[in-house]
Motif scaffolding. Structure first.
Motif, short mmCIF file in Angstrom:
data_model
loop_
_atom_site.label_atom_id
_atom_site.label_comp_id
_atom_site.label_asym_id
_atom_site.label_seq_id
_atom_site.Cartn_x
_atom_site.Cartn_y
_atom_site.Cartn_z
N SER A 15 3.74 -6.49 -19.18
CA SER A 15 2.73 -7.10 -18.31
C SER A 15 2.96 -6.70 -16.86
CB SER A 15 2.79 -8.63 -18.41
OG SER A 15 2.50 -9.07 -19.72
N ARG A 65 -7.01 -9.19 -22.72
CA ARG A 65 -5.67 -8.77 -22.26
C ARG A 65 -5.51 -8.98 -20.76
NH1 ARG A 65 -4.26 -3.61 -22.50
NH2 ARG A 65 -6.39 -2.79 -22.35
N ASN A 82 -1.82 -8.06 -19.37
CA ASN A 82 -0.88 -8.27 -20.46
C ASN A 82 -1.11 -7.24 -21.56
OD1 ASN A 82 0.08 -10.57 -19.08
ND2 ASN A 82 -1.39 -11.91 -20.14
N SER A 83 -0.14 -7.12 -22.43
CA SER A 83 -0.25 -6.20 -23.58
C SER A 83 -0.74 -4.83 -23.14
CB SER A 83 -1.19 -6.79 -24.62
OG SER A 83 -0.75 -8.07 -25.04
N LYS A 85 -1.34 -0.97 -22.52
CA LYS A 85 -1.38 0.18 -23.41
C LYS A 85 -1.29 1.46 -22.58
CE LYS A 85 -4.60 -2.29 -26.45
NZ LYS A 85 -5.95 -2.24 -27.10
#
Length: 128
Positions: A15, A65, A82-83, A85
């Motif tokens: 994050s 996200r 967050n999360s 990629k």
């Protein structure tokens, strides 16, 4: 007048919290947005928030996200990511429109043409 910060290099799943602080004038009555630009790609919409915080839009790619919020007392808008990629890797820009307390359509919120003030960008790099 807009200073973005909080970027960095992280691993997938981590994050980050970006902040965009305004100086020289207040943007508490203006729409604020986040856009991003990856290498070789056009700048794209990420999230936007109305002056009151009551209207929020996200790009489909970040919905669920990312969270945009604002603290008008601090003249700052945030983007909690967050999360993360690898495809979130980009330079992230904050932006503000110049018309106070104005109602816009969703498409305008998501259009870079709405915004008159832009920050310098902060790099976010997500490795797999």
């Amino acid at each position: 007048q807009l200073q973005a910060s909080g970027g960095g290099q992280v691993q997938a799943g981590d994050s980050l919290r970006l902040a965009c602080a305004a100086s020289g004038r207040t943007f508490s009555s203006n729409v604020m947005g986040w856009f991003r630009q990856a290498p070789g790609k056009e700048r794209e919409f990420v999230a936007a928030i109305s002056w009151s915080g009551g209207i929020i839009y996200y790009a489909d790619s970040v919905k669920g996200r990312f969270t945009i919020s604002r603290d008008n007392a601090k003249n700052t808008v945030y983007l909690q990511m967050n999360s993360l990629k690898p495809e979130d890797t980009a330079v992230y820009y904050c932006a503000a429109d110049r018309r106070p307390r104005t109602t816009y359509t969703e498409s305008l919120y998501k259009s870079s043409g709405l915004y008159d003030y832009w920050g310098q960008g902060t790099q976010v790099t997500v490795s797999s």
